[in-house]
Design an enzyme around this catalytic site. Structure first.
Site, PDB file in Angstrom:
ATOM      1  N   MET A  42     -30.884  25.056  -4.852  1.00 21.86           N
ATOM      2  CA  MET A  42     -31.095  23.737  -4.911  1.00 21.86           C
ATOM      3  C   MET A  42     -29.868  23.021  -5.281  1.00 21.86           C
ATOM      4  SD  MET A  42     -28.508  24.038  -9.350  1.00 21.86           S
ATOM      5  CE  MET A  42     -30.167  24.461 -10.478  1.00 21.86           C
ATOM      6  N   ASP A  44     -29.072  18.340  -6.401  1.00 18.70           N
ATOM      7  CA  ASP A  44     -28.933  17.172  -7.093  1.00 18.70           C
ATOM      8  C   ASP A  44     -29.534  17.476  -8.361  1.00 18.70           C
ATOM      9  OD1 ASP A  44     -28.129  15.984  -4.371  1.00 18.70           O
ATOM     10  OD2 ASP A  44     -29.467  14.669  -4.693  1.00 18.70           O
ATOM     11  N   GLN A  60     -33.838  19.301  -7.741  1.00 22.34           N
ATOM     12  CA  GLN A  60     -34.026  19.593  -6.218  1.00 22.34           C
ATOM     13  C   GLN A  60     -33.643  21.182  -5.866  1.00 22.34           C
ATOM     14  OE1 GLN A  60     -34.194  16.389  -3.422  1.00 22.34           O
ATOM     15  NE2 GLN A  60     -35.250  16.657  -5.837  1.00 22.34           N
ATOM     16  N   SER A 109     -34.978  13.346  -5.050  1.00 23.62           N
ATOM     17  CA  SER A 109     -34.352  13.216  -6.772  1.00 23.62           C
ATOM     18  C   SER A 109     -34.684  11.579  -7.419  1.00 23.62           C
ATOM     19  CB  SER A 109     -32.581  12.476  -6.326  1.00 23.62           C
ATOM     20  OG  SER A 109     -32.276  13.545  -5.494  1.00 23.62           O
ATOM     21  N   ARG A 168     -34.235   5.317  -1.428  1.00 27.29           N
ATOM     22  CA  ARG A 168     -34.417   5.931  -2.669  1.00 27.29           C
ATOM     23  C   ARG A 168     -33.209   6.433  -3.671  1.00 27.29           C
ATOM     24  NH1 ARG A 168     -32.285   8.295   2.047  1.00 27.29           N
ATOM     25  NH2 ARG A 168     -30.159   9.827   2.079  1.00 27.29           N
TER      26      ARG A 168
HETATM   27  C1  FRU Z   1     -28.496  13.688  -2.311  1.00 29.28           C
HETATM   28  C2  FRU Z   1     -29.673  13.392  -1.754  1.00 29.28           C
HETATM   29  C3  FRU Z   1     -30.226  12.518  -2.227  1.00 29.28           C
HETATM   30  C4  FRU Z   1     -32.005  12.790  -1.983  1.00 29.28           C
HETATM   31  C5  FRU Z   1     -31.460  14.327  -2.009  1.00 29.28           C
HETATM   32  C6  FRU Z   1     -32.799  15.132  -1.112  1.00 29.28           C
HETATM   33  O1  FRU Z   1     -28.174  14.745  -2.513  1.00 29.28           O
HETATM   34  O2  FRU Z   1     -29.521  13.658  -0.078  1.00 29.28           O
HETATM   35  O3  FRU Z   1     -30.181  11.507  -1.732  1.00 29.28           O
HETATM   36  O4  FRU Z   1     -32.644  12.114  -3.019  1.00 29.28           O
HETATM   37  O5  FRU Z   1     -30.434  14.604  -2.341  1.00 29.28           O
HETATM   38  O6  FRU Z   1     -32.391  16.513  -1.508  1.00 29.28           O
END
Ligand code: FRU
Length: 493
Positions: A42, A44, A60, A109, A168
């Protein structure tokens, strides 16, 4: 792929997680009341929302290992922000814009909103082999559990900057007639928050660079979040490459005519080592809640190969204080986790001699609140040590140094994880009152000072469970007005 093919990929991922979860029932560092995945990786928090009376948290997730990999969206819900229930995975890589052949792809994310009773999520489709490799996508759910990706994804396919460092982590909200989306990016060595606008959630126009680093605030702003708090706006970011600073907020004013956010003050929302990619959301009580990832890129991943990696912080309510900073207080619903408790009043510390408290700290998952008036303290410092009766070499030390008005959390002797001392200086105007509110779980410690004026979140990995608190005043006596300690429940049993 069709909706049912996406569902097949999700089913397969759910099975992998369930199979791994069965094997991990008594991991020594498993958290008792924090949200972790049922198994595997896990990072974000994503898509935080209060939807149809329940709190939803996506995250995530890599379902096939306890390492980072092609990102899926894991999912959990809660009725009260204290007890969580796992739900099936919501999103899996399945389309040319989020599926690739090697590791660098996935559903990265993003955030969630409610519209016409439906739950919409926005996320970044990331595919290393594509150009552009990061695009913004949408998926919709009628039941809050099963999501269909929008047939005409991506909804935003190009950064207005062309060449840039990242594009992103869309965060969407509504104001007036428009939907707004802030996206994290970086250009010419400066992190920036790009603002988009839409009338229908499908067609998005680039509106403005809402804010940009002054050259010292990181070269890419991950997970930006822009929201009203009190009579101000707050921009919260996770900056990359900013000398040890991993979370930062700005308090300022937002001009929706020009799309510009004007920052006035900046500070960290959390001074600990393990707080990243935090996201906020408004709930039905009008509160602004924040949850962060309680781990950090680049840290020693102690639980690797133990079947689970990654956790969320406890939920905190954000409040704008009278001196214009942001406080983060544990939500009161967490009191429902309390089991046995005890309270000591007017504890006199003679100086250099420890008082040992053993009540309820035993299981390694506990909460304590210590309150004192610094007028009752002639000591130079106050030490609170979290120790183990089985292993005297290990301890985590909370040290308040009076003339520095600073609380340190020292994990150099905490166990097998990373060491390091984190520090939070209290504002000078804190009226001589010291309140230390700590949440200890098996491998984490979150400390709130003076009702969230300062917060320090850290992972710690003691070999033996901590079952004692040692209180010592150094260089003089002190009176602790009160200390309450509770054992906290294991919500996963
Ligand atoms: C932050 C990040 C985000 C990205 C995600 C990928 O921790 O790097 O910018 O969307 O994690 O898992």
């Amino acid at each position: 792929m069709s909706v049912s093919e996406h569902q097949d990929i999700i089913n397969q991922a759910n099975e992998a997680v369930a199979a791994r979860a069965k094997e991990i029932n008594s991991g020594e560092y498993l958290l008792h009341y924090h949200l972790t995945p049922p198994a595997n990786w896990m990072n974000d928090p994503n898509g935080l929302i209060h939807y149809k009376g329940e709190y939803h948290l996506f995250y995530q997730h890599y379902p096939y290992g306890d390492n980072w990999g092609p990102m899926h969206w894991g999912h959990a819900k809660s009725g009260d922000l204290a007890h969580w229930e796992h739900l099936p995975i919501a999103l899996a890589p399945s389309e040319p814009y989020d599926l690739g052949e090697k590791d660098g792809y996935g559903c990265w994310s993003g955030s969630a909103i409610e519209h016409d009773g439906k739950l919409f999520v926005f996320y970044t489709g990331h595919v290393d082999a594509n150009d552009p490799k990061e695009v913004q996508c949408m998926a919709v759910s009628g039941d809050g559990i099963h999501f269909d990706k929008f047939a005409h994804n991506p909804v935003i396919s190009n950064s207005p900057d062309g060449e840039c460092f990242g594009f992103r982590d869309p965060k969407v909200w509504k104001r007036g007639e428009f939907w707004y989306m802030v996206i994290g990016s970086g250009k010419d060595g400066k992190g920036r928050a790009l603002l988009y606008r839409s009338g229908d959630l499908i067609h998005w126009e680039f509106f403005s660079v809402a804010a940009e680093s002054d050259g010292t605030q990181g070269d890419m702003w991950e997970c930006p979040d822009l929201f009203p708090l009190g009579d101000k706006h707050v921009l919260l970011i996770s900056p990359m490459n900013m000398d040890g600073t991993k979370n930062l907020y700005f308090v300022g004013d937002m001009d929706y005519e020009t799309g510009k956010f004007q920052p006035e003050d900046q500070a960290k929302l959390d001074d600990g080592f393990d707080f990243y990619a935090a996201q906020t959301f408004p709930d039905s009580q009008g509160r602004r809640i924040v949850i962060g990832w309680m781990d950090m890129w680049g840290s020693k991943m102690v639980s690797e190969k133990r079947g689970i990696y990654g956790a969320m912080t406890i939920p905190r309510q954000l409040l704008l204080t009278s001196d214009g900073t942001v406080a983060a207080k544990p939500v009161p619903e967490l009191e429902s986790l309390r089991e046995q408790g005890s309270e000591y009043r007017e504890l006199f510390l003679f100086g250099d001699e420890a008082i040992v408290l053993e009540d309820h700290v035993g299981g390694g998952s506990a909460e304590f609140i210590l309150e004192m008036n610094l007028a009752d303290c002639s000591a130079e410092q106050l030490d609170i040590k979290l120790c183990s009766s089985e292993n005297e070499l290990e301890e985590t030390l909370l040290r308040y140094v009076v003339n520095e008005n600073t609380l340190y959390v020292d994990r150099d002797r905490s166990g097998i994880g990373d060491g390091g001392i984190s520090a939070a200086k209290l504002p000078d105007s804190h009226d001589g009152r010291l309140k230390i509110h700590a949440f200890l779980d098996r491998s984490s410690l979150e400390v709130f000072v003076n009702d969230g004026l300062r917060v320090l979140s850290n992972r710690i990995y003691p070999r033996s469970k901590m079952d004692r608190l040692h209180l010592t005043s150094i260089g003089g006596p002190a009176t602790i007005h009160s200390i309450s300690i509770w054992k906290l429940k294991n919500i996963w049993k």
